[in-house]
Design a protein around this motif. Structure first.
Motif, PDB file in Angstrom:
ATOM      1  N   ARG A 106      -7.381   1.549   1.242  1.00 36.28           N
ATOM      2  CA  ARG A 106      -7.468   2.953   0.592  1.00 36.28           C
ATOM      3  C   ARG A 106      -6.061   3.712   0.979  1.00 36.28           C
ATOM      4  O   ARG A 106      -5.332   4.385   0.029  1.00 36.28           O
ATOM      5  CB  ARG A 106      -8.798   3.828   0.714  1.00 36.28           C
ATOM      6  N   THR A 107      -5.631   3.685   2.223  1.00 36.40           N
ATOM      7  CA  THR A 107      -4.509   4.314   2.702  1.00 36.40           C
ATOM      8  C   THR A 107      -3.729   3.490   3.551  1.00 36.40           C
ATOM      9  O   THR A 107      -4.126   2.230   3.953  1.00 36.40           O
ATOM     10  CB  THR A 107      -4.914   5.745   3.432  1.00 36.40           C
ATOM     11  N   ARG A 117       2.398   1.797  -3.279  1.00 34.11           N
ATOM     12  CA  ARG A 117       1.276   2.179  -4.214  1.00 34.11           C
ATOM     13  C   ARG A 117       1.171   3.657  -4.245  1.00 34.11           C
ATOM     14  O   ARG A 117       0.961   4.555  -5.134  1.00 34.11           O
ATOM     15  CB  ARG A 117       0.074   1.457  -4.043  1.00 34.11           C
ATOM     16  N   GLU A 118       0.975   3.991  -2.998  1.00 29.62           N
ATOM     17  CA  GLU A 118       0.660   5.718  -2.565  1.00 29.62           C
ATOM     18  C   GLU A 118       1.775   6.374  -3.279  1.00 29.62           C
ATOM     19  O   GLU A 118       1.597   7.441  -3.658  1.00 29.62           O
ATOM     20  CB  GLU A 118       0.270   5.726  -1.354  1.00 29.62           C
ATOM     21  N   GLU A 119       3.050   5.887  -2.951  1.00 31.41           N
ATOM     22  CA  GLU A 119       4.272   6.635  -3.362  1.00 31.41           C
ATOM     23  C   GLU A 119       4.543   6.525  -4.952  1.00 31.41           C
ATOM     24  O   GLU A 119       5.377   7.062  -5.314  1.00 31.41           O
ATOM     25  CB  GLU A 119       5.519   6.358  -2.691  1.00 31.41           C
ATOM     26  N   ARG A 133      -4.532  -2.820  -7.010  1.00 33.41           N
ATOM     27  CA  ARG A 133      -4.413  -1.512  -7.545  1.00 33.41           C
ATOM     28  C   ARG A 133      -2.877  -1.091  -7.731  1.00 33.41           C
ATOM     29  O   ARG A 133      -2.376  -0.991  -6.681  1.00 33.41           O
ATOM     30  CB  ARG A 133      -5.250  -0.527  -7.033  1.00 33.41           C
ATOM     31  N   VAL A 153       0.709  -1.378   0.138  1.00 32.10           N
ATOM     32  CA  VAL A 153      -0.027   0.025  -0.192  1.00 32.10           C
ATOM     33  C   VAL A 153       0.943   1.338   0.033  1.00 32.10           C
ATOM     34  O   VAL A 153       0.602   2.162  -0.791  1.00 32.10           O
ATOM     35  CB  VAL A 153      -0.974  -0.061   0.987  1.00 32.10           C
ATOM     36  N   GLU A 205      -1.988   2.076  -8.791  1.00 33.31           N
ATOM     37  CA  GLU A 205      -1.942   3.547  -8.407  1.00 33.31           C
ATOM     38  C   GLU A 205      -2.760   3.968  -7.224  1.00 33.31           C
ATOM     39  O   GLU A 205      -3.764   3.072  -6.773  1.00 33.31           O
ATOM     40  CB  GLU A 205      -2.408   4.318  -9.845  1.00 33.31           C
ATOM     41  N   PRO A 206      -2.655   5.171  -6.780  1.00 41.21           N
ATOM     42  CA  PRO A 206      -3.436   5.328  -5.464  1.00 41.21           C
ATOM     43  C   PRO A 206      -4.983   5.528  -5.788  1.00 41.21           C
ATOM     44  O   PRO A 206      -5.286   5.942  -7.084  1.00 41.21           O
ATOM     45  CB  PRO A 206      -2.801   6.887  -5.315  1.00 41.21           C
ATOM     46  N   ARG A 207      -5.756   5.052  -4.853  1.00 39.52           N
ATOM     47  CA  ARG A 207      -6.950   4.908  -5.082  1.00 39.52           C
ATOM     48  C   ARG A 207      -7.586   6.420  -4.960  1.00 39.52           C
ATOM     49  O   ARG A 207      -7.320   7.164  -3.754  1.00 39.52           O
ATOM     50  CB  ARG A 207      -7.637   4.217  -3.972  1.00 39.52           C
ATOM     51  N   THR A 208      -8.606   6.907  -5.829  1.00 38.78           N
ATOM     52  CA  THR A 208      -9.201   8.328  -5.702  1.00 38.78           C
ATOM     53  C   THR A 208     -10.517   8.115  -4.878  1.00 38.78           C
ATOM     54  O   THR A 208     -11.144   7.081  -4.897  1.00 38.78           O
ATOM     55  CB  THR A 208      -9.398   8.811  -7.313  1.00 38.78           C
TER      56      THR A 208
END
Length: 226
Positions: free
Chosen positions: A136-137, A58-60, A221, A55, A223-226
Motif C-alpha cells: 500500500r505504501t 506509483r505513489e508519485e 496497480r 511502489v 495509481e496510488p491505493r486508496t
C-alpha cells in the motif's frame, strides 16, 4: 619435574556456514558454490529494490503518466527496473570474477551461467511487480519482501546446497523459484549440465516467471491505493 601436558592441535574456526557443511564430502567445489550463492543473494536484493521502485513511482503518479503514452505496460516496468537490474548484473560479474580468482575456478560453461543470470533477472523482475501489488505504501515494501529475503535463500540452494540435504528434501527443492538459476550459474563453473540439461533446468524458472508475470498483469496497480 612433571612433564608438560601434550597440546592438542586445534582446527581453525571456520568463518562461513557453508564451510561447516563439508562441501567436498558431497562432491561440491566451494568456488562454484560461492559464485552461485553470491548471484542468488544479489538477485534477491535486486527484487527488493525494484519492488520499492515500483511502489514509489506509483505513489508519485509517475507510472500513471507513463501509461498515457504509447509504450506498453511491460516495457514501462522493464524500463523502470533496468537500472537496478544493470547494477545487480555488474555486481554479480565482479563478485564472480573475484571468487574465481580466489578459488582458482575458471568458468567452463559460460552460456549456462548467462542463462542462469537471464532467468534470475526475469524472475526477480516479475516477482517484484507481483509483490508491489501487495504494498500500500513505500514503507510496506520492507515487510512484503521479507519472504524473498529470508525464505528464498533457504529453499533455493543459495545458503544451503541441496546436495547436503536429505534426498527427498533436495529433490523437492529442485522446483523452488531460484533453484534453476542457482544450478545454471553453478554449472557455468562446473560444466555439469549438458545443453539439454540447461534447457531442462531453465524450464521451471520460465514457469515461475510466467506465473508471477500473470499475477502482476492481473493485480498490479498503476495509481496510488486508496
Amino acid at each position: 619435574m612433571t612433564a608438560p601436558a601434550p597440546t592438542t592441535a586445534r582446527r581453525p574456526d571456520r568463518a562461513g556456514a557453508q564451510d561447516q557443511m563439508e562441501l567436498d564430502e558431497h562432491g561440491l567445489n566451494p568456488g562454484p558454490v560461492r559464485v552461485s550463492t553470491a548471484a542468488g543473494i544479489l538477485l534477491i536484493f535486486s527484487h527488493s529494490s525494484v519492488t520499492g521502485l515500483y511502489v514509489a513511482r506509483r505513489e508519485e503518479l509517475v507510472l500513471k503518466r507513463l501509461r498515457t503514452g504509447e509504450v506498453s505496460d511491460p516495457v514501462i516496468l522493464a524500463g523502470g527496473a533496468s537500472l537496478y537490474v544493470t547494477i545487480a548484473v555488474v555486481q554479480i560479474v565482479v563478485v564472480a570474477a573475484v571468487l574465481s580468482v580466489m578459488f582458482g575456478a575458471a568458468p567452463r560453461q559460460p552460456l549456462s551461467a548467462a542463462a542462469g543470470l537471464l532467468t534470475g533477472v526475469a524472475l526477480m523482475t516479475a516477482m517484484a511487480a507481483a509483490t508491489a501489488a501487495l504494498c500500500r505504501t513505500v514503507e510496506s515494501v520492507l515487510v512484503a519482501t521479507l519472504p524473498a529475503v529470508f525464505v528464498l535463500p533457504m529453499i533455493s540452494g543459495i545458503c544451503i546446497p541441496r546436495e547436503v540435504l536429505p534426498d527427498a528434501v533436495g529433490d523437492a527443492l529442485l522446483f523452488a523459484p531460484l533453484s534453476p538459476t542457482v544450478d545454471l550459474v553453478r554449472s557455468g563453473w562446473t560444466g555439469e549440465l549438458t545443453a539439454g540439461g540447461v534447457l531442462t533446468r531453465g524450464a521451471p524458472a520460465i514457469l515461475w516467471t510466467a506465473l508471477f508475470a500473470w499475477t502482476a498483469s492481473r493485480s498490479f496497480r498503476w495509481e496510488p491505493r486508496t
